[in-house]
Design a protein around this motif. Structure first.
Motif, PDB file in Angstrom:
ATOM      1  N   ASP A  25       0.884  -1.146   0.081  1.00 60.89           N
ATOM      2  CA  ASP A  25      -0.044  -0.062  -0.004  1.00 60.89           C
ATOM      3  C   ASP A  25       1.016   1.378   0.088  1.00 60.89           C
ATOM      4  O   ASP A  25       0.275   2.352   0.594  1.00 60.89           O
ATOM      5  CB  ASP A  25      -1.133  -0.130   1.286  1.00 60.89           C
ATOM      6  CG  ASP A  25      -1.820  -1.235   1.260  1.00 60.89           C
ATOM      7  OD1 ASP A  25      -2.623  -1.440   0.094  1.00 60.89           O
ATOM      8  OD2 ASP A  25      -1.920  -1.881   2.335  1.00 60.89           O
ATOM      9  N   TYR A  26       1.918   1.321  -0.605  1.00 62.78           N
ATOM     10  CA  TYR A  26       2.892   2.327  -0.952  1.00 62.78           C
ATOM     11  C   TYR A  26       3.374   2.471  -2.460  1.00 62.78           C
ATOM     12  O   TYR A  26       4.245   2.365  -2.972  1.00 62.78           O
ATOM     13  CB  TYR A  26       4.284   2.179  -0.377  1.00 62.78           C
ATOM     14  CG  TYR A  26       3.934   2.414   1.302  1.00 62.78           C
ATOM     15  CD1 TYR A  26       3.838   3.746   1.781  1.00 62.78           C
ATOM     16  CD2 TYR A  26       4.252   1.405   2.288  1.00 62.78           C
ATOM     17  CE1 TYR A  26       3.917   3.759   3.377  1.00 62.78           C
ATOM     18  CE2 TYR A  26       4.163   1.540   3.483  1.00 62.78           C
ATOM     19  CZ  TYR A  26       3.942   3.074   4.050  1.00 62.78           C
ATOM     20  OH  TYR A  26       4.002   3.000   5.635  1.00 62.78           O
ATOM     21  N   LYS A 234       0.332   1.985  10.637  1.00 62.47           N
ATOM     22  CA  LYS A 234      -0.903   2.011  10.069  1.00 62.47           C
ATOM     23  C   LYS A 234      -2.211   2.307  10.930  1.00 62.47           C
ATOM     24  O   LYS A 234      -2.475   1.837  11.758  1.00 62.47           O
ATOM     25  CB  LYS A 234      -1.322   0.549   9.309  1.00 62.47           C
ATOM     26  CG  LYS A 234      -2.444   0.618   8.437  1.00 62.47           C
ATOM     27  CD  LYS A 234      -2.688  -0.828   8.030  1.00 62.47           C
ATOM     28  CE  LYS A 234      -3.759  -0.982   7.164  1.00 62.47           C
ATOM     29  NZ  LYS A 234      -3.968  -2.577   6.515  1.00 62.47           N
ATOM     30  N   GLY A 256       1.417   6.656   2.621  1.00 64.20           N
ATOM     31  CA  GLY A 256       0.204   5.868   1.823  1.00 64.20           C
ATOM     32  C   GLY A 256      -1.032   6.036   2.357  1.00 64.20           C
ATOM     33  O   GLY A 256      -1.213   6.172   3.614  1.00 64.20           O
ATOM     34  N   TYR A 257      -1.926   6.495   1.318  1.00 66.03           N
ATOM     35  CA  TYR A 257      -3.447   6.487   1.681  1.00 66.03           C
ATOM     36  C   TYR A 257      -4.263   5.658   0.863  1.00 66.03           C
ATOM     37  O   TYR A 257      -4.267   5.633  -0.597  1.00 66.03           O
ATOM     38  CB  TYR A 257      -3.758   8.000   1.589  1.00 66.03           C
ATOM     39  CG  TYR A 257      -5.203   8.232   1.896  1.00 66.03           C
ATOM     40  CD1 TYR A 257      -6.045   8.146   3.055  1.00 66.03           C
ATOM     41  CD2 TYR A 257      -6.153   8.437   0.681  1.00 66.03           C
ATOM     42  CE1 TYR A 257      -7.346   8.438   3.306  1.00 66.03           C
ATOM     43  CE2 TYR A 257      -7.552   8.652   0.866  1.00 66.03           C
ATOM     44  CZ  TYR A 257      -8.065   8.881   2.158  1.00 66.03           C
ATOM     45  OH  TYR A 257      -9.405   8.720   2.256  1.00 66.03           O
ATOM     46  N   THR A 258      -5.117   4.845   1.459  1.00 71.67           N
ATOM     47  CA  THR A 258      -5.991   3.901   0.665  1.00 71.67           C
ATOM     48  C   THR A 258      -7.390   4.144   0.944  1.00 71.67           C
ATOM     49  O   THR A 258      -7.854   4.165   2.291  1.00 71.67           O
ATOM     50  CB  THR A 258      -5.439   2.252   1.001  1.00 71.67           C
ATOM     51  OG1 THR A 258      -4.300   2.068   0.640  1.00 71.67           O
ATOM     52  CG2 THR A 258      -6.424   1.332   0.240  1.00 71.67           C
ATOM     53  N   GLN A 259      -8.282   4.474  -0.068  1.00 75.14           N
ATOM     54  CA  GLN A 259      -9.628   4.577   0.005  1.00 75.14           C
ATOM     55  C   GLN A 259     -10.445   3.758  -0.700  1.00 75.14           C
ATOM     56  O   GLN A 259     -10.272   3.590  -1.816  1.00 75.14           O
ATOM     57  CB  GLN A 259      -9.716   5.909  -0.220  1.00 75.14           C
ATOM     58  CG  GLN A 259     -11.714   6.504  -0.251  1.00 75.14           C
ATOM     59  CD  GLN A 259     -11.825   6.504   1.119  1.00 75.14           C
ATOM     60  OE1 GLN A 259     -11.264   7.183   2.027  1.00 75.14           O
ATOM     61  NE2 GLN A 259     -13.139   6.010   1.480  1.00 75.14           N
ATOM     62  N   SER A 260     -11.620   2.964  -0.003  1.00 77.65           N
ATOM     63  CA  SER A 260     -12.603   2.169  -0.751  1.00 77.65           C
ATOM     64  C   SER A 260     -13.533   3.138  -1.155  1.00 77.65           C
ATOM     65  O   SER A 260     -14.453   3.472  -0.571  1.00 77.65           O
ATOM     66  CB  SER A 260     -13.082   0.938   0.116  1.00 77.65           C
ATOM     67  OG  SER A 260     -13.826   0.170  -0.490  1.00 77.65           O
ATOM     68  N   LYS A 266     -11.016   0.393  -5.154  1.00 80.94           N
ATOM     69  CA  LYS A 266     -10.019   0.810  -4.272  1.00 80.94           C
ATOM     70  C   LYS A 266      -9.294   1.733  -4.949  1.00 80.94           C
ATOM     71  O   LYS A 266      -8.398   1.405  -6.065  1.00 80.94           O
ATOM     72  CB  LYS A 266      -9.428  -0.334  -3.623  1.00 80.94           C
ATOM     73  CG  LYS A 266      -8.623   0.056  -2.558  1.00 80.94           C
ATOM     74  CD  LYS A 266      -8.002  -1.121  -1.540  1.00 80.94           C
ATOM     75  CE  LYS A 266      -7.045  -1.927  -2.662  1.00 80.94           C
ATOM     76  NZ  LYS A 266      -6.437  -2.950  -1.746  1.00 80.94           N
ATOM     77  N   SER A 268      -5.480   4.026  -4.190  1.00 77.40           N
ATOM     78  CA  SER A 268      -4.352   3.867  -3.151  1.00 77.40           C
ATOM     79  C   SER A 268      -3.482   5.232  -3.763  1.00 77.40           C
ATOM     80  O   SER A 268      -2.985   5.178  -4.817  1.00 77.40           O
ATOM     81  CB  SER A 268      -3.525   2.776  -3.052  1.00 77.40           C
ATOM     82  OG  SER A 268      -4.212   1.737  -2.410  1.00 77.40           O
ATOM     83  N   GLY A 270       0.463   7.102  -2.854  1.00 75.04           N
ATOM     84  CA  GLY A 270       1.600   7.167  -2.028  1.00 75.04           C
ATOM     85  C   GLY A 270       2.619   8.031  -2.675  1.00 75.04           C
ATOM     86  O   GLY A 270       2.557   8.743  -3.624  1.00 75.04           O
ATOM     87  N   SER A 293      -2.435   3.982  -7.406  1.00 76.48           N
ATOM     88  CA  SER A 293      -2.894   2.457  -7.686  1.00 76.48           C
ATOM     89  C   SER A 293      -4.496   2.526  -7.718  1.00 76.48           C
ATOM     90  O   SER A 293      -4.937   3.112  -6.747  1.00 76.48           O
ATOM     91  CB  SER A 293      -2.252   1.603  -7.135  1.00 76.48           C
ATOM     92  OG  SER A 293      -2.910   0.177  -7.324  1.00 76.48           O
TER      93      SER A 293
END
Length: 298
Positions: A25-26, A234, A256-260, A266, A268, A270, A293
């Motif tokens: 997740d980066y 995290k 890193g930031y991940t959002q559904s 999804k 992401s 970075g 991503s």
């Protein structure tokens, strides 16, 4: 009477919690896109592509996976943009309970003056209470036989790996590992490359919303006699989003930031910043990096 021991992780999964925390997740190396679809007949198609920040070339692959749960059979075919054809056939729990056998092959027809670049690896994985062992035979290279075993009891883990060149009749590589796994934390020690390089990793689930981890590596070939250290964390913002941050002793900070965005989608983002070179002009992303991503799944 003692309770049955759970199946320990495999050799490659020792220290996985810390590894996933610090590596996944980066997406700061470029732009990536992954699309997954599944048919009613249990065939999964995946298309993945990636373009690094420093180049305009897009690399990717097309994968089709058929899963027959009734007969324990999985067939995966992959075709990459480098014109490499990969095939993986897996048979699970059919020959014996706890035994999985698979054959992985690859062929690059355009390489080596048209003769092709081929590989074939036959492997067997056996899992039982407190025991997890794997064996691999590289048929075309060597041939080389590689085996690893992990035993576990009451959270304590002990693993060993060795590679044997059948033609030369000698051990090419060996390694040891030890660790302890608990529901909220894990510690793993590795002695790799014939016990010449060492690593230690630590993972801690601080709370249901916060995880933390660290890894230290000593390798005379890579760290110039010193130790490379990386720490990260995290944090879950809600059920659909989380942020990650890590920094190493070279001064590189990654976020890193991940959002559904919705079910099956999804995104992401970075960024990696060299804190020792904040004043440098970086037009091609060699010092500071940023990327994103997207993953679509249906």
């Amino acid at each position: 009477m003692s309770l049955p021991q759970p199946v320990p992780p495999s050799w490659k999964d020792l220290g996985k919690s810390s590894g996933d925390l610090l590596q996944k997740d980066y997406p700061f190396t470029g732009t990536a896109l992954e699309i997954k679809t599944k048919t009613p007949s249990n065939v999964t198609f995946k298309v993945a592509g990636n373009r690094a920040s420093s180049t305009s070339v897009i690399v990717g692959d097309l994968e089709a996976k058929l899963v027959d749960k009734k007969h324990g059979l999985t067939i995966t075919n992959t075709w990459t943009t480098s014109n490499v054809l990969k095939n993986l056939v897996e048979v699970d729990n059919q020959i014996a309970q706890g035994l999985k056998v698979d054959l992985a092959t690859s062929l690059a027809p355009a390489k080596e003056g048209g003769k092709g670049n081929r590989s074939a690896v036959l492997s067997a994985i056996y899992k039982q209470s407190g025991f997890h062992s794997r064996a691999f035979l590289d048929v075309l290279k060597g041939p080389t036989f590689t085996a690893d075993t992990v035993i576990g009891r009451d959270g304590f883990l002990l693993g060993v790996e060795a590679a044997y060149n059948v033609t030369e009749g000698k051990i090419n590589r060996y390694a040891l590992a030890a660790g302890f796994n608990a529901p909220e934390y894990a510690v793993t020690l590795h002695a790799l490359n014939d016990l010449k390089s060492f690593s230690a990793s630590y993972y801690h689930r601080v709370s249901k919303d916060v995880e933390a981890g660290a890894k230290a590596v000593y390798d005379p070939k890579l760290t110039n006699g010193g130790v490379a250290i990386e720490v990260g964390t995290k944090t879950y913002l809600d059920n659909a989003a989380f942020v990650k941050a890590k920094i190493n002793n070279a001064g590189v900070l990654a976020l890193g930031y991940t959002q559904s965005l919705r079910p099956g989608l999804k995104a992401s983002f970075g960024v990696a910043v060299d804190t020792q070179k904040l004043n440098e002009v970086d037009p091609v992303g060699h010092v500071h990096k940023v990327g994103l991503s997207f993953v679509f799944e249906s």
